[in-house]
Design an enzyme around this catalytic site. Structure first.
Site, PDB file in Angstrom:
ATOM      1  N   GLY A 194      -8.734  -5.462  -6.841  1.00 40.50           N
ATOM      2  CA  GLY A 194      -8.547  -4.038  -7.067  1.00 40.50           C
ATOM      3  C   GLY A 194      -9.833  -3.249  -7.159  1.00 40.50           C
ATOM      4  N   GLY A 195     -10.940  -3.815  -6.655  1.00 39.53           N
ATOM      5  CA  GLY A 195     -12.192  -3.085  -6.646  1.00 39.53           C
ATOM      6  C   GLY A 195     -13.005  -3.202  -7.923  1.00 39.53           C
ATOM      7  N   HIS A 217      -9.476  -2.668   7.198  1.00 30.79           N
ATOM      8  CA  HIS A 217      -8.879  -3.664   6.310  1.00 30.79           C
ATOM      9  C   HIS A 217      -7.574  -4.109   6.966  1.00 30.79           C
ATOM     10  CE1 HIS A 217      -7.969  -5.101   1.997  1.00 30.79           C
ATOM     11  NE2 HIS A 217      -7.005  -5.560   2.771  1.00 30.79           N
ATOM     12  N   HIS A 268     -11.039   1.292  -3.313  1.00 29.54           N
ATOM     13  CA  HIS A 268     -10.495  -0.030  -2.980  1.00 29.54           C
ATOM     14  C   HIS A 268      -9.004  -0.150  -3.271  1.00 29.54           C
ATOM     15  CE1 HIS A 268     -14.660  -1.245  -2.407  1.00 29.54           C
ATOM     16  NE2 HIS A 268     -14.935  -0.795  -3.607  1.00 29.54           N
ATOM     17  N   LYS A 328      -5.288   0.777  -1.934  1.00 28.77           N
ATOM     18  CA  LYS A 328      -4.601   1.224  -0.724  1.00 28.77           C
ATOM     19  C   LYS A 328      -3.640   2.379  -1.042  1.00 28.77           C
ATOM     20  CE  LYS A 328      -4.558  -3.673   0.445  1.00 28.77           C
ATOM     21  NZ  LYS A 328      -3.694  -4.877   0.496  1.00 28.77           N
ATOM     22  N   GLU A 346      -9.842 -12.315   1.037  1.00 28.71           N
ATOM     23  CA  GLU A 346      -9.067 -12.937  -0.030  1.00 28.71           C
ATOM     24  C   GLU A 346      -7.663 -13.262   0.466  1.00 28.71           C
ATOM     25  OE1 GLU A 346      -8.517 -10.346  -3.362  1.00 28.71           O
ATOM     26  OE2 GLU A 346      -7.711  -8.712  -2.169  1.00 28.71           O
ATOM     27  N   ARG A 378       1.303 -13.621  -3.495  1.00 28.57           N
ATOM     28  CA  ARG A 378       2.481 -12.919  -4.019  1.00 28.57           C
ATOM     29  C   ARG A 378       3.003 -11.970  -2.955  1.00 28.57           C
ATOM     30  NH1 ARG A 378       0.162  -8.000  -4.331  1.00 28.57           N
ATOM     31  NH2 ARG A 378      -1.969  -7.842  -5.103  1.00 28.57           N
ATOM     32  N   VAL A 414       2.651  -4.903  -2.309  1.00 28.47           N
ATOM     33  CA  VAL A 414       3.266  -3.586  -2.425  1.00 28.47           C
ATOM     34  C   VAL A 414       3.763  -3.119  -1.057  1.00 28.47           C
ATOM     35  CG1 VAL A 414       2.865  -1.162  -3.013  1.00 28.47           C
ATOM     36  CG2 VAL A 414       1.815  -2.969  -4.391  1.00 28.47           C
ATOM     37  N   ARG A 471       2.176   5.424  -0.268  1.00 33.04           N
ATOM     38  CA  ARG A 471       2.413   5.127  -1.678  1.00 33.04           C
ATOM     39  C   ARG A 471       2.468   6.431  -2.461  1.00 33.04           C
ATOM     40  NH1 ARG A 471      -0.914  -0.268  -3.525  1.00 33.04           N
ATOM     41  NH2 ARG A 471      -0.851  -1.396  -1.533  1.00 33.04           N
TER      42      ARG A 471
END
Length: 449
Positions: free
Chosen positions: A164-165, A208, A235, A237, A287, A291, A294, A337
């Site tokens: 998450g930055g 990305h 970082h 999205k 990375e 899981r 989102v 989002r």
């Protein structure tokens, strides 16, 4: 197949998992804090259990309370959603010890990919291209200076346990390395309880790109194509689409085959996402998220495959219900989002939704747990929903998205809807010409620019 699944999450992802369970004929248990007693997933679940006060640490992250909820209701499996305990290896191990199924990969695989240094080493061994950088942890400033000189400035200093930055700093020149190194370590220690950092070459204007994968835990794995998640703020999205406007079919197929083989060789079970930076035709592993993401609906829209359904099937011991040859992406999908935030400052905006009207029509999906009269609590992530649209091609998809953004109404709170209405009218976005720094540059401009 499982008889009853406890959903260890809240908000739109809890509702998403609940719907998949119902379509599979599986009973559901919702857990909630006192702040979420009126949440939609609580209203629709077969059973619900209050697991604590509003603080996430005392409720959604409270493993003993979640175990107690499983025992009280007789749930034989837990779906963690994303966030909270979804990538907590200890939680997966504890559930296994109590003979409760964790709908996700093994604790060992979560642990392996949660350590960014070990994940990078593993990726390289599996044949996945990686960003040039240190071989492992960089323990001292002197080591950081040496590695940075070897790979060349600018460099990115990253937390080994990060995400998450957080714990991520750029050193543009040798003069910046000391401050970036100490700040990254301090942030990593505060956020993750682990101040280990490593160095990577900093890419100036990458995309990305991430590939969705599924493994059955027995050496079989497939990929479902890529998503482009380059529109980010700090970082994080905010806009994802599939397929990526930056890739051609050859690059897409080549990297898809590489990641599918790697996931199979790893013996990975369940859904996962392998993330890359992409620049000048080259992919660089950053990375693997162990899981559901989102942005998973983007892939579901173009492949017509239910990823949550597959997660549940694999966790129950069944095979993936389709082969690689069955994955035939069609058209284009974009997700926005929707956050309860000021669209310019991004300050959180909890409160009561006084009026709510979602868009509809062909190729439109809204994943949200809000409703008119619902009060968004101030204790959790500001994501309140996702608008996902699909079209036969990117042009049609963009036009449909623009129509939906004009149609949707969320009153009573501030949201990021105005930002997306601006973005769909920007020529760079229409042309698909953006990188991971584009949004930051855009937001730094005066409002009347």
């Amino acid at each position: 197949m499982f008889s009853k699944i406890l959903i260890a999450n809240r908000g739109e992802i809890a509702l998403r998992v609940l719907r998949a369970c119902k379509e599979l004929g599986i009973a559901t248990v919702a857990v909630h804090s006192t702040a979420d007693a009126d949440a939609m997933h609580v209203r629709l679940a077969d059973e619900s259990v209050c697991i604590g006060p509003p603080s996430a640490a005392d409720s959604y992250l409270n493993i003993p309370q979640l175990l107690a909820a499983c025992e009280i209701t007789g749930a034989d499996a837990v779906h963690p959603g994303y966030g909270f305990l979804s990538e907590n290896a200890r939680f997966a191990d504890i559930l296994k010890a109590h003979k409760i199924n964790f709908i996700g990969p093994s604790g060992d695989h979560i642990r392996l990919m949660g350590d960014k240094i070990e994940a990078k080493k593993t990726a390289a061994k599996l044949g996945i291209p990686v960003v040039p950088g240190s071989d492992g942890e960089v323990p001292t400033l002197e080591d950081a200076r040496r590695v940075a000189k070897e790979i060349g400035y600018p460099v990115l200093i990253k937390a080994s346990a990060g995400g998450g930055g957080r714990g991520m700093k750029i050193a543009e020149t040798p003069d910046d390395i000391e401050m970036a190194f100490s700040t990254a370590r301090a942030e990593a220690r505060a956020a993750f309880g682990n101040d280990a950092v490593y160095l990577e070459k900093y890419l100036a204007k990458p995309r990305h790109i991430e590939f969705q994968v599924l493994g059955d835990g027995r050496g079989n794995a497939i990929h479902l194509g890529e998503r482009d998640c380059s529109l980010q703020r700090r970082h994080q999205k905010i806009w994802e689409e599939a397929p990526s406007p930056a890739l051609n079919e050859e690059a897409r197929t080549r990297m898809g085959e590489i990641v599918a083989k790697a996931v199979g060789d790893l013996g990975y079970a369940g859904a996962g996402t392998i993330e890359f930076l992409y620049e000048d035709g080259e992919f660089y592993f950053i990375e693997m998220n162990t899981r559901l993401q989102v942005e998973h609906p983007v892939t579901e829209m173009v492949t017509r495959i239910d990823l949550v359904n597959e997660q549940i099937r694999v966790a129950s011991g069944a095979n993936i219900s389709f082969s690689q040859e069955d994955v035939l992406p069609s058209g284009h999908a974009i997700e926005c989002r929707l956050n309860a935030e000021d669209p310019r400052t991004f300050a959180p905006s909890p409160g009561n939704i006084t009026y709510y009207h979602p868009p509809g029509g062909l190729g439109v999906r809204v994943d949200s747990a809000v409703y008119q009269g619902y009060t968004i609590p101030p204790y959790y992530d500001s994501l309140i929903g996702k608008l996902i649209v699909h079209g036969r091609n990117r042009v049609e998809c963009m036009m449909r998205l623009k129509r939906c953004l004009d149609e949707i109404i969320i009153d009573g709170i501030k949201t990021t809807l105005p930002l997306f209405r601006d973005l769909v009218d920007h020529q760079d976005i229409a042309d698909g010409m953006y990188d991971i720094h584009w949004l930051e540059r855009y937001l730094s401009q005066p409002e009347d620019a």
